[in-house]
Design a protein around this motif. Structure first.
Motif, PDB file in Angstrom:
ATOM      1  N   ALA A  76     -28.506   1.347 -10.045  1.00  0.00           N
ATOM      2  CA  ALA A  76     -28.960   0.568 -11.198  1.00  0.00           C
ATOM      3  C   ALA A  76     -28.029  -0.610 -11.467  1.00  0.00           C
ATOM      4  N   ARG A  77     -26.726  -0.387 -11.337  1.00  0.00           N
ATOM      5  CA  ARG A  77     -25.761  -1.452 -11.625  1.00  0.00           C
ATOM      6  C   ARG A  77     -25.796  -2.538 -10.546  1.00  0.00           C
ATOM      7  N   LEU A  78     -25.953  -2.136  -9.291  1.00  0.00           N
ATOM      8  CA  LEU A  78     -26.063  -3.144  -8.238  1.00  0.00           C
ATOM      9  C   LEU A  78     -27.351  -3.939  -8.401  1.00  0.00           C
ATOM     10  N   MET A  79     -28.429  -3.258  -8.769  1.00  0.00           N
ATOM     11  CA  MET A  79     -29.690  -3.953  -8.970  1.00  0.00           C
ATOM     12  C   MET A  79     -29.587  -4.971 -10.106  1.00  0.00           C
ATOM     13  N   ALA A  80     -28.901  -4.605 -11.171  1.00  0.00           N
ATOM     14  CA  ALA A  80     -28.771  -5.523 -12.307  1.00  0.00           C
ATOM     15  C   ALA A  80     -28.100  -6.818 -11.874  1.00  0.00           C
ATOM     16  N   GLY A  81     -27.055  -6.707 -11.073  1.00  0.00           N
ATOM     17  CA  GLY A  81     -26.387  -7.907 -10.588  1.00  0.00           C
ATOM     18  C   GLY A  81     -27.238  -8.690  -9.615  1.00  0.00           C
ATOM     19  N   ALA A  82     -27.931  -7.980  -8.710  1.00  0.00           N
ATOM     20  CA  ALA A  82     -28.781  -8.648  -7.729  1.00  0.00           C
ATOM     21  C   ALA A  82     -29.954  -9.352  -8.399  1.00  0.00           C
ATOM     22  N   LEU A  83     -30.522  -8.736  -9.428  1.00  0.00           N
ATOM     23  CA  LEU A  83     -31.642  -9.361 -10.125  1.00  0.00           C
ATOM     24  C   LEU A  83     -31.196 -10.634 -10.840  1.00  0.00           C
ATOM     25  N   ALA A  84     -30.002 -10.611 -11.396  1.00  0.00           N
ATOM     26  CA  ALA A  84     -29.487 -11.822 -12.049  1.00  0.00           C
ATOM     27  C   ALA A  84     -29.376 -12.963 -11.035  1.00  0.00           C
ATOM     28  N   LEU A  85     -28.921 -12.648  -9.823  1.00  0.00           N
ATOM     29  CA  LEU A  85     -28.855 -13.661  -8.764  1.00  0.00           C
ATOM     30  C   LEU A  85     -30.245 -14.161  -8.408  1.00  0.00           C
ATOM     31  N   ALA A  86     -31.187 -13.215  -8.277  1.00  0.00           N
ATOM     32  CA  ALA A  86     -32.552 -13.580  -7.905  1.00  0.00           C
ATOM     33  C   ALA A  86     -33.194 -14.471  -8.955  1.00  0.00           C
ATOM     34  N   GLN A  87     -32.936 -14.197 -10.223  1.00  0.00           N
ATOM     35  CA  GLN A  87     -33.511 -15.023 -11.289  1.00  0.00           C
ATOM     36  C   GLN A  87     -33.015 -16.463 -11.204  1.00  0.00           C
ATOM     37  N   VAL A  88     -31.738 -16.621 -10.892  1.00  0.00           N
ATOM     38  CA  VAL A  88     -31.177 -17.974 -10.778  1.00  0.00           C
ATOM     39  C   VAL A  88     -31.743 -18.678  -9.547  1.00  0.00           C
ATOM     40  N   ARG A  89     -31.754 -17.959  -8.414  1.00  0.00           N
ATOM     41  CA  ARG A  89     -32.205 -18.578  -7.162  1.00  0.00           C
ATOM     42  C   ARG A  89     -33.672 -18.994  -7.233  1.00  0.00           C
ATOM     43  N   GLU A  90     -34.494 -18.197  -7.925  1.00  0.00           N
ATOM     44  CA  GLU A  90     -35.929 -18.463  -7.942  1.00  0.00           C
ATOM     45  C   GLU A  90     -36.395 -19.056  -9.268  1.00  0.00           C
ATOM     46  N   ASN A  91     -35.430 -19.459 -10.097  1.00  0.00           N
ATOM     47  CA  ASN A  91     -35.739 -20.151 -11.349  1.00  0.00           C
ATOM     48  C   ASN A  91     -36.683 -19.331 -12.235  1.00  0.00           C
ATOM     49  N   VAL A  92     -36.393 -18.037 -12.367  1.00  0.00           N
ATOM     50  CA  VAL A  92     -37.162 -17.141 -13.227  1.00  0.00           C
ATOM     51  C   VAL A  92     -36.457 -17.052 -14.574  1.00  0.00           C
ATOM     52  N   THR A  93     -37.156 -17.416 -15.621  1.00  0.00           N
ATOM     53  CA  THR A  93     -36.509 -17.483 -16.936  1.00  0.00           C
ATOM     54  C   THR A  93     -36.350 -16.118 -17.590  1.00  0.00           C
ATOM     55  N   ARG A  94     -37.312 -15.206 -17.343  1.00  0.00           N
ATOM     56  CA  ARG A  94     -37.230 -13.889 -17.977  1.00  0.00           C
ATOM     57  C   ARG A  94     -37.964 -12.854 -17.134  1.00  0.00           C
ATOM     58  N   THR A  95     -37.416 -11.643 -17.095  1.00  0.00           N
ATOM     59  CA  THR A  95     -38.004 -10.543 -16.330  1.00  0.00           C
ATOM     60  C   THR A  95     -38.259  -9.361 -17.251  1.00  0.00           C
ATOM     61  N   THR A  96     -39.389  -8.714 -17.057  1.00  0.00           N
ATOM     62  CA  THR A  96     -39.700  -7.483 -17.790  1.00  0.00           C
ATOM     63  C   THR A  96     -39.664  -6.324 -16.803  1.00  0.00           C
ATOM     64  N   ILE A  97     -38.809  -5.346 -17.056  1.00  0.00           N
ATOM     65  CA  ILE A  97     -38.696  -4.176 -16.195  1.00  0.00           C
ATOM     66  C   ILE A  97     -39.463  -3.020 -16.825  1.00  0.00           C
ATOM     67  N   VAL A  98     -40.400  -2.465 -16.072  1.00  0.00           N
ATOM     68  CA  VAL A  98     -41.152  -1.298 -16.517  1.00  0.00           C
ATOM     69  C   VAL A  98     -40.852  -0.181 -15.525  1.00  0.00           C
ATOM     70  N   THR A  99     -40.273   0.911 -16.008  1.00  0.00           N
ATOM     71  CA  THR A  99     -39.846   1.957 -15.088  1.00  0.00           C
ATOM     72  C   THR A  99     -40.098   3.332 -15.672  1.00  0.00           C
ATOM     73  N   ALA A 100     -40.314   4.302 -14.805  1.00  0.00           N
ATOM     74  CA  ALA A 100     -40.506   5.696 -15.213  1.00  0.00           C
ATOM     75  C   ALA A 100     -39.254   6.481 -14.879  1.00  0.00           C
ATOM     76  N   THR A 101     -38.990   7.521 -15.653  1.00  0.00           N
ATOM     77  CA  THR A 101     -37.824   8.353 -15.372  1.00  0.00           C
ATOM     78  C   THR A 101     -38.160   9.826 -15.516  1.00  0.00           C
ATOM     79  N   SER A 102     -37.586  10.616 -14.624  1.00  0.00           N
ATOM     80  CA  SER A 102     -37.676  12.070 -14.755  1.00  0.00           C
ATOM     81  C   SER A 102     -36.362  12.620 -15.289  1.00  0.00           C
ATOM     82  N   GLY A 103     -35.472  11.732 -15.724  1.00  0.00           N
ATOM     83  CA  GLY A 103     -34.208  12.169 -16.290  1.00  0.00           C
ATOM     84  C   GLY A 103     -33.127  11.113 -16.239  1.00  0.00           C
ATOM     85  N   ASP A 104     -32.454  10.994 -15.092  1.00  0.00           N
ATOM     86  CA  ASP A 104     -31.258  10.170 -15.012  1.00  0.00           C
ATOM     87  C   ASP A 104     -31.533   8.683 -14.796  1.00  0.00           C
ATOM     88  N   THR A 105     -32.661   8.326 -14.205  1.00  0.00           N
ATOM     89  CA  THR A 105     -32.952   6.910 -13.996  1.00  0.00           C
ATOM     90  C   THR A 105     -32.968   6.151 -15.317  1.00  0.00           C
TER      91      THR A 105
END
Length: 413
Positions: free
Chosen positions: A108-137
């Motif tokens: 999750a922490r690596l993804m957060a950093g990678a997504l921030a890079l992706a937003q800058v590279r692809e000029n994405v102003t805002r992202t909405t994350i929709v996710t399901a969890t069975s506990g720890d996610t």
């Protein structure tokens, strides 16, 4: 690094595109078609952070500068993954020393950093994350993205089917983190997330993504701790190392198989499930026949239709991984309970997921083999059930005590 959509091969994307999109067209998973072979002997002599950077650089290629990958790793992996000896033939890889006390903190922490890079590279102003969890996610994703700019998070979880302390870790934050308790099981939550992704205009308008292990960045982060475990083994133990992986959505096993594909000489894997045994039955009978999800002590593995199986099937079908490298077994509730007691007698307070993996390992470890089972969560996250089974109180980390004292801010559907 190019990744193809396993369900729609015409769709090919870069690493950062895969991170930003999460799921491909027709709900397909992104996955590379080939893996480099690494000099594992040299890698195993390195400390965890530079080793992890080298692994990710080799896999991702020149899409990201070495300095970018070093930063991603340094910001994500701020905690250890120690190998704890249990007896002369087995050890537990403790993956619960991160901020939410679960292995999913790595991804999750690596993804957060990678997504921030992706937003800058692809000029994405805002992202909405929709996710399901069975506990720890839920907790790992919530903490990783909490207060991050330009990201909104919605977490769906099955009401009454995860431990209270697990729930409090992600339902008490507020801010850019919203949670919904769903009257159903984890597969019902997953189905709702998939319905969202089926609405392509909505996905494109809100830049909807998912932080489940369908996101390739989470899987690649987990590859790194298999190398870390192997680095802590003695030369003799490395010769015949077997890894037992508690398996629900099968992202953890996918990461281990990728490590093997990269050249890490793990002899074989044991995919250990609870009563939700779709994969063990498929392994034995050759038919994919999911049943209704069953609630168990190891609730994070209460998944009847594991999302990551297509990636494993691709590794098998393409000949990257041999069938003989995987065993799939189901462990009963009574066996899990006894495993918790047996581990306690050996001086290790465990929890249902790791205990289940240890039981599977005990049943199949051959002479000369050394077994590693993955400790995926801190025992205190399952305080009530663990204490009832071993018959005494266990210590609770301060982060859980703090979360337990806060009011939940979630809604219900």
């Amino acid at each position: 690094m190019r990744l193809r959509n396993l369900r729609h091969p015409a769709q090919s994307v870069s690493f950062l595109q895969a991170v930003r999109l999460g799921l491909g067209e027709r709900q397909g998973l992104f996955f590379p078609e080939a893996w480099p072979k690494l000099d594992c002997a040299a890698l195993l002599d390195m400390p965890m952070l530079p080793r992890s950077s080298a692994i990710l650089q080799a896999v991702i290629g020149d899409e990201l500068a070495a300095s970018d990958i070093d930063t991603l790793v340094a910001e994500a992996f701020t905690f250890p993954a120690p190998l704890r000896s249990v007896d002369s033939r087995t050890a537990c890889l403790e993956l619960f020393h991160g901020p939410t006390l679960a292995f999913k903190d790595f991804g999750a922490r690596l993804m957060a950093g990678a997504l921030a890079l992706a937003q800058v590279r692809e000029n994405v102003t805002r992202t909405t994350i929709v996710t399901a969890t069975s506990g720890d996610t839920g907790a790992a994703v919530a903490q990783a993205f909490y207060r991050r700019q330009n990201v909104d998070v919605l977490i769906l979880y099955p009401a009454g089917k995860i431990s209270l302390l697990q729930e409090k870790l992600f339902t008490t934050l507020g801010g850019n983190i919203r949670t919904l308790a769903v009257q159903g099981d984890f597969d019902a939550c997953q189905a709702l997330v998939k319905q969202v992704f089926d609405d392509r205009p909505l996905v494109q308008r809100l830049n909807i993504n998912s932080a489940n292990s369908i996101n390739i960045s989470r899987i690649l982060a987990q590859v790194c701790y298999y190398f870390e475990a192997f680095a802590q083994l003695t030369p003799t133990q490395r010769d015949h190392a077997v890894f037992a992986v508690p398996s629900g959505n099968f992202g953890n096993l996918t990461a281990g198989l990728i490590a093997k594909a990269l050249g890490l000489p793990i002899q074989r894997f044991i995919a250990a499930t609870n009563a939700n045994d779709t994969v063990p039955r498929y392994w034995q009978e050759g038919k994919w026949l999911p049943k209704a999800t069953v609630a168990t002590l190891s609730n994070a593995m209460d998944v009847a239709e594991p999302n990551n199986w297509p990636r494993i099937q691709f590794l098998l079908d393409s000949g990257v991984i041999a069938r003989e490298a995987i065993a799939a077994v189901s462990v009963s509730e009574s066996e899990t309970v006894q495993a918790l007691r047996d581990l306690d007698a050996l001086g290790m307070v465990s929890e249902p997921h790791a205990a289940l993996a240890w039981k599977a390992l005990q049943d199949s470890l051959q002479p000369g083999e050394f077994g590693v089972f993955l400790g995926t969560a801190h025992p205190a996250k399952f305080k009530d059930s663990v204490e009832a089974i071993i018959g005494r109180p266990i210590a609770v980390p301060q982060v859980l005590l703090d979360a337990a004292a806060k009011p939940a801010l979630n809604g219900r559907i």
